[in-house]
Design an enzyme around this catalytic site. Structure first.
Site, PDB file in Angstrom:
ATOM      1  N   ASN A 184       0.803  -1.222   0.000  1.00  0.00           N
ATOM      2  CA  ASN A 184       0.000   0.000   0.000  1.00  0.00           C
ATOM      3  C   ASN A 184       0.837   1.274   0.000  1.00  0.00           C
ATOM      4  O   ASN A 184       0.325   2.344  -0.303  1.00  0.00           O
ATOM      5  CB  ASN A 184      -0.941   0.010   1.205  1.00  0.00           C
ATOM      6  CG  ASN A 184      -0.231  -0.304   2.498  1.00  0.00           C
ATOM      7  OD1 ASN A 184       0.333  -1.384   2.656  1.00  0.00           O
ATOM      8  ND2 ASN A 184      -0.227   0.624   3.430  1.00  0.00           N
ATOM      9  N   HIS A 235     -13.750   0.095   1.479  1.00  0.00           N
ATOM     10  CA  HIS A 235     -13.569   1.540   1.256  1.00  0.00           C
ATOM     11  C   HIS A 235     -12.393   1.881   0.350  1.00  0.00           C
ATOM     12  O   HIS A 235     -12.213   3.033  -0.023  1.00  0.00           O
ATOM     13  CB  HIS A 235     -13.500   2.301   2.583  1.00  0.00           C
ATOM     14  CG  HIS A 235     -12.239   2.158   3.369  1.00  0.00           C
ATOM     15  ND1 HIS A 235     -11.251   3.101   3.327  1.00  0.00           N
ATOM     16  CD2 HIS A 235     -11.821   1.212   4.222  1.00  0.00           C
ATOM     17  CE1 HIS A 235     -10.269   2.735   4.151  1.00  0.00           C
ATOM     18  NE2 HIS A 235     -10.588   1.588   4.708  1.00  0.00           N
ATOM     19  N   GLN A 280      -5.135  -3.874  -1.513  1.00  0.00           N
ATOM     20  CA  GLN A 280      -4.707  -2.949  -2.576  1.00  0.00           C
ATOM     21  C   GLN A 280      -4.599  -3.645  -3.928  1.00  0.00           C
ATOM     22  O   GLN A 280      -4.295  -2.999  -4.936  1.00  0.00           O
ATOM     23  CB  GLN A 280      -3.358  -2.302  -2.230  1.00  0.00           C
ATOM     24  CG  GLN A 280      -3.378  -1.414  -1.011  1.00  0.00           C
ATOM     25  CD  GLN A 280      -4.138  -0.105  -1.207  1.00  0.00           C
ATOM     26  OE1 GLN A 280      -4.498   0.280  -2.314  1.00  0.00           O
ATOM     27  NE2 GLN A 280      -4.404   0.588  -0.104  1.00  0.00           N
ATOM     28  N   SER A 321     -11.077  -5.080   1.313  1.00  0.00           N
ATOM     29  CA  SER A 321     -11.734  -4.016   2.069  1.00  0.00           C
ATOM     30  C   SER A 321     -12.623  -3.208   1.139  1.00  0.00           C
ATOM     31  O   SER A 321     -12.256  -2.961  -0.015  1.00  0.00           O
ATOM     32  CB  SER A 321     -10.674  -3.110   2.696  1.00  0.00           C
ATOM     33  OG  SER A 321     -11.280  -1.939   3.222  1.00  0.00           O
ATOM     34  N   CYS A 364       1.594   8.384   9.492  1.00  0.00           N
ATOM     35  CA  CYS A 364       1.776   9.731   9.981  1.00  0.00           C
ATOM     36  C   CYS A 364       1.033   9.786  11.299  1.00  0.00           C
ATOM     37  O   CYS A 364      -0.196   9.758  11.314  1.00  0.00           O
ATOM     38  CB  CYS A 364       1.176  10.693   8.965  1.00  0.00           C
ATOM     39  SG  CYS A 364       1.561  12.398   9.263  1.00  0.00           S
ATOM     40  N   THR A 375     -25.142  -9.847  14.025  1.00  0.00           N
ATOM     41  CA  THR A 375     -26.125  -9.560  12.972  1.00  0.00           C
ATOM     42  C   THR A 375     -25.426  -8.886  11.796  1.00  0.00           C
ATOM     43  O   THR A 375     -24.691  -7.913  11.974  1.00  0.00           O
ATOM     44  CB  THR A 375     -27.248  -8.661  13.524  1.00  0.00           C
ATOM     45  OG1 THR A 375     -27.814  -9.321  14.654  1.00  0.00           O
ATOM     46  CG2 THR A 375     -28.324  -8.427  12.468  1.00  0.00           C
TER      47      THR A 375
HETATM   48  C1  LIG Z   1      -6.405  -0.085   4.025  1.00  0.00           C
HETATM   49  C2  LIG Z   1      -5.672  -1.364   4.138  1.00  0.00           C
HETATM   50  C3  LIG Z   1      -6.010  -2.304   5.126  1.00  0.00           C
HETATM   51  C4  LIG Z   1      -7.044  -2.019   6.170  1.00  0.00           C
HETATM   52  O1  LIG Z   1      -8.356  -2.075   5.688  1.00  0.00           O
HETATM   53  P1  LIG Z   1      -9.510  -1.384   6.575  1.00  0.00           P
HETATM   54  O2  LIG Z   1     -10.768  -1.748   5.834  1.00  0.00           O
HETATM   55  O3  LIG Z   1      -9.224   0.076   6.572  1.00  0.00           O
HETATM   56  O4  LIG Z   1      -9.457  -1.989   7.927  1.00  0.00           O
HETATM   57  C5  LIG Z   1      -5.318  -3.483   5.166  1.00  0.00           C
HETATM   58  N1  LIG Z   1      -4.348  -3.755   4.285  1.00  0.00           N
HETATM   59  C6  LIG Z   1      -3.997  -2.895   3.310  1.00  0.00           C
HETATM   60  C7  LIG Z   1      -2.931  -3.266   2.356  1.00  0.00           C
HETATM   61  C8  LIG Z   1      -4.643  -1.667   3.212  1.00  0.00           C
HETATM   62  O5  LIG Z   1      -4.270  -0.812   2.262  1.00  0.00           O
END
Ligand SMILES: *Cc1c(COP(=O)(O)O)cnc(C)c1O
Length: 398
Positions: A156, A206, A184, A204, A330, A242
């Site tokens: 990442n 988001h 990623q 993930s 950061c 749930t």
């Molecule tokens: C963002 C990220 C995570 C964490 O995912 P979340 O949904 O924010 O808990 C784990 N691994 C990598 C490589 C990421 O970029």
């Protein structure tokens, strides 16, 4: 909000992405009148159950998995914890060790430390100076004592791609389970679990246009893991509680769109990213692009300008309306050297200078050209900030 104003440029898609309109539209009914609990017998419950099953099926389809192999989680972090600890708790009596790498996301690194804290053994494979996990070293560490190997697919911070198929094959050959954090990678590299030697995988929501707070874990059929939470029988007992139907539906929608758009969007972003890097390297000849020669995804670049700390450059970028991030964690405004760059052997003063720019849906050609054009001037401005910071530090000493 900044992301919609054309004079602000969001270059932090590896940190998070805006929720896609299609995803928002798809999930909203489940925050409205389709509110049932999937475990209820009545029509509200049945409706929610149908939706949840559909979401699971669609996530499975996007990954090349089977529907019973998908478990929804609260995100990538939980998926990583559940996969590694779940597998290790199940197998630790015979296989007390886990293998991972020093460039993993904190969700994996800290979980591997937890294994050690609970009496297990943590083995860490080397990485090359280019930021790729050394396959031979990983293979050397995998033996009959290893419960699970966890190597991320795409890093990442610098975007390097790990040889997950080869490491997975080595893990399998020695009876270890293979986990990969594909947060990623998903939607960026081709990924088909029907043919990959991977037993557990994390994604993930988001990072691909779904809301924060949803993710999924793939668990290959036949692989047993211990749950982290205890409660109901939801998700085959792997993840009781749930289910978040709305977010599962969002995850499914975002996953399908990510797969649909993958090749075109990666090609588009790679061209823009390369243009940006080339412009920076041409105008700031001593700039260093981390992992430049390694196999990389197209949407991430990590750049250090020697003599300029990341904070100063980020401040200059921010004043210009450009949102990037420090090359590494950061914490409350101060940049500590990235563990990824440190593992690659990058000197601390170069590592603390690293700025990550990650492209995505909000990266128009116009926006990236603007950044490329302005970068040299922003570097000069950041030099002034760095000078001021040094001066005031010197003054404070007096
Ligand atoms: C963002 C990220 C995570 C964490 O995912 P979340 O949904 O924010 O808990 C784990 N691994 C990598 C490589 C990421 O970029």
């Amino acid at each position: 909000m900044p992301q919609t104003a054309s004079d602000f440029i969001y270059l932090d898609h590896a940190a998070t992405t805006p929720v896609r309109q299609e995803v928002l539209d798809a999930m909203l009914p489940f925050l409205g009148n389709r509110f049932g609990n999937p475990s209820s017998m009545h029509r509200w419950g049945r409706d929610a159950r149908v939706a949840l099953d559909e979401a699971r099926e669609r996530v499975a389809g996007a990954l090349g998995a089977r529907v019973d192999e998908i478990c929804f989680t609260s995100g990538g972090t939980e998926a990583d914890n559940l996969a590694i600890l779940g597998a290790w708790h199940r197998r630790r009596a015979e296989r007390p060790a886990v293998v991972t790498s020093p460039i993993e996301h904190k969700a994996v690194l800290a979980t591997a430390h937890q294994v050690a804290r609970e009496g297990g053994e943590e083995r860490i494979a080397c990485v090359t100076p280019d930021g790729v996990v050394d396959v031979a070293d990983a293979e050397r560490l995998i033996d009959e004592k290893v419960a699970v190997v966890s190597i991320m697919w795409v890093n990442n911070e610098i975007g390097t791609v790990q040889d997950v198929p080869r490491i997975g094959a080595a893990a399998r050959a020695r009876g270890a389970l293979m986990h990969t954090d594909a947060v990623q990678a998903f939607g960026k590299v081709a990924l088909d679990l029907s043919t990959l030697p991977v037993d557990l995988l994390s994604i993930s929501g988001h990072k691909i246009g779904a809301p924060k707070g949803i993710g999924a874990m793939f668990v290959r059929r036949g692989v047993q893991i211990e749950p982290l939470f205890h409660g109901g029988a939801q998700d085959r007992g792997r993840r009781p509680g749930t289910e978040n139907v709305a977010y599962a539906f969002a995850q499914a929608t975002a996953a399908e769109l990510a797969v649909r758009d993958r090749e075109k969007e990666q090609a588009r972003l790679r061209a823009l990213r390369d243009e940006l890097e080339n412009a920076i390297l041409a105008a700031v000849p001593d700039a260093i692009v981390h992992g430049l020669k390694a196999p990389r995804v197209g949407h991430i670049t990590s750049v250090s300008v020697p003599g300029i700390d990341a904070e100063s450059l980020l401040m200059a970028l921010d004043l210009e309306g450009i949102g990037a991030s420090a090359g590494s964690a950061c914490q409350s405004g101060s940049v500590s050297p990235s563990h990824v760059l440190a593992a690659m052997g990058v000197r601390p003063e170069i590592a603390t200078a690293a700025v990550r720019m990650s492209l995505g849906s909000l990266s128009s050609e116009e926006a990236i050209r603007h950044v490329a054009e302005r970068f040299p001037a922003l570097v000069r401005r950041a030099r002034d900030f760095s000078g001021l910071a040094a001066e005031s530090a010197a003054l404070a000493q007096v």
